[in-house]
Design a protein around this motif. Structure first.
Motif, short mmCIF file in Angstrom:
data_model
loop_
_atom_site.label_atom_id
_atom_site.label_comp_id
_atom_site.label_asym_id
_atom_site.label_seq_id
_atom_site.Cartn_x
_atom_site.Cartn_y
_atom_site.Cartn_z
N GLN A 199 0.81 -1.34 -0.05
CA GLN A 199 -0.01 -0.02 -0.01
C GLN A 199 1.03 1.24 0.14
O GLN A 199 0.48 2.56 -0.02
CB GLN A 199 -0.91 0.04 1.36
N VAL A 200 2.31 1.09 -0.11
CA VAL A 200 3.09 2.35 -0.04
C VAL A 200 2.75 3.49 -0.99
O VAL A 200 2.63 4.43 -0.78
CB VAL A 200 4.51 1.69 0.06
N PRO A 201 2.63 3.12 -2.24
CA PRO A 201 2.32 3.79 -3.39
C PRO A 201 0.96 4.77 -3.11
O PRO A 201 1.08 5.81 -3.35
CB PRO A 201 2.16 3.03 -4.65
N GLU A 202 0.10 4.10 -2.43
CA GLU A 202 -1.14 4.81 -2.26
C GLU A 202 -0.97 5.47 -1.10
O GLU A 202 -1.58 6.74 -0.99
CB GLU A 202 -2.35 3.61 -1.91
N LEU A 203 -0.22 5.34 -0.05
CA LEU A 203 0.30 5.88 1.06
C LEU A 203 1.05 7.35 0.55
O LEU A 203 0.45 8.35 1.22
CB LEU A 203 0.94 5.30 2.04
N THR A 204 1.79 7.26 -0.30
CA THR A 204 2.39 8.25 -0.94
C THR A 204 1.85 9.33 -1.52
O THR A 204 1.80 10.49 -1.12
CB THR A 204 3.61 7.89 -1.83
N ALA A 205 0.59 9.01 -2.32
CA ALA A 205 -0.28 9.62 -2.98
C ALA A 205 -1.44 10.16 -1.98
O ALA A 205 -1.52 11.69 -2.04
CB ALA A 205 -1.18 9.04 -3.89
N LEU A 206 -1.63 9.61 -0.83
CA LEU A 206 -2.27 10.50 0.29
C LEU A 206 -1.62 11.29 1.06
O LEU A 206 -2.25 12.15 1.10
CB LEU A 206 -2.54 9.06 1.32
N LEU A 207 -0.41 11.10 1.30
CA LEU A 207 0.56 12.10 1.98
C LEU A 207 0.70 13.40 1.21
O LEU A 207 0.76 14.39 1.55
CB LEU A 207 1.64 11.66 2.37
N ASP A 208 0.58 13.09 -0.15
CA ASP A 208 0.89 14.34 -1.10
C ASP A 208 -0.65 15.38 -0.91
O ASP A 208 -0.52 16.40 -1.40
CB ASP A 208 0.65 13.76 -2.60
N ALA A 209 -1.66 14.98 -0.41
CA ALA A 209 -2.87 15.69 -0.25
C ALA A 209 -2.74 16.84 0.72
O ALA A 209 -3.07 17.78 0.69
CB ALA A 209 -3.91 14.93 0.15
N ALA A 210 -1.62 16.57 1.65
CA ALA A 210 -1.28 17.67 2.77
C ALA A 210 0.12 17.68 3.07
O ALA A 210 0.82 16.98 4.00
CB ALA A 210 -1.92 17.05 4.04
#
Length: 293
Positions: A199-210
């Motif tokens: 899930q690391v790629p999705e986590l990276t995209a999530l953190l890009d939101a903030a």
């Protein structure tokens, strides 16, 4: 000389070209001029052309043998003869390594029994090198007469993956690089959970939101294979809802609230944003006062 004699002489020489006393000038071709202008001697050029022709002949013979179905024994004998002629792997040049043990790359590259330049299985060497977790890509080429050139592209560690008591370095895609100990824990975010690395790629995209919160996040736990809890360097935990877009919206909202009201570093233990209508806070338990003597 009489007029009659002059006429006879003219008849004898008539139609014959006159001899010139000028010396002929040797013409220099454009190719000769180009060769002379090069910073190498003609002997070096001839030597290079000779090796090139030999190499073309060897590769051509190998290709013909491969595609025309020549008997394997004949091909092996040809390769053996080529190796005996000096076309045998004697050197390995490696580029692009930083974290990998260079000696390990040499061992893998030279592991094949047959060292003839014709019989070295480059595809197999590449597959063997890709078995090392640090190697993202490997390109192997022959450089006649006796060198294999290995170009390595390494993976970059992006996080630490914790599961079942084990710690492993992973790259930004979640690919495991190598196991590590707690004593050698690097300054990287820690993702926790059995399948958290995927899930690391999705986590990276999530953190890009903030992006303002990213430097403060020290870890993330994949809960129930469906959502994230984030840990901050100031000690708080943030529970996010399920769903990529919903979680990103909740994290962005939290970043705005922290920017206005300074939520982090105020003694709150846990923030829960799983409910879209309201946020929940949990404070640390109060310490009981000492009983009077």
């Amino acid at each position: 000389m009489t007029a009659t004699q002059m006429k006879r002489t003219n008849k004898k020489t008539k139609g014959k070209p006159r001899k010139s006393n000028r010396k002929k000038v040797r013409q220099v071709s454009i190719l000769d001029r180009m060769i002379r202008a090069l910073p190498v001697t003609e002997a070096q050029i001839q030597k290079g052309l000779t090796w090139g022709l030999i190499g073309v002949f060897i590769l051509g013979a190998f290709s013909v043998g491969h595609y025309s179905g020549i008997n394997q024994r004949v091909s092996s004998e040809l390769a053996s003869a080529v190796g005996s002629a000096g076309f045998e792997v004697k050197r390995v040049e490696v580029t692009g390594i930083n974290r990998i043990d260079e000696l390990k790359v040499y061992e893998i590259t030279l592991a094949q029994k047959d060292r003839s330049m014709m019989l070295v299985d480059i595809d197999q060497v590449r597959d063997d090198l890709l078995g090392n977790g640090w190697i993202k890509e490997a390109r192997i080429s022959r450089r006649l007469p006796d060198t294999l050139v290995v170009e390595i592209t390494e993976r970059e560690p992006a996080a630490v993956w914790q599961r079942d008591g084990k710690l492993s370095l992973i790259d930004q895609t979640g690919f495991p690089l190598e196991d590590i100990s707690k004593e050698n824990l690097p300054d990287l975010p820690v993702v926790v959970g059995r399948k958290a690395n995927k899930q690391v790629p999705e986590l990276t995209a999530l953190l890009d939101a903030a992006p303002a919160l990213r430097p403060m996040i020290t870890g993330a736990t994949w809960i129930g294979n469906r959502r994230w809890n984030l840990e901050f360097d100031s000690g708080e935990t943030l529970a996010l809802p399920e769903g990529r877009d919903t979680a990103a919206a909740a994290l962005l909202n939290f970043a705005r609230m922290d920017g206005v009201n300074r939520l982090l570093g105020r003694g709150v233990v846990h923030f829960d944003l799983r409910d879209a209508e309201r946020a929940y806070l949990r404070m640390p338990p109060k310490k009981n006062s000492e009983p009077e003597s």
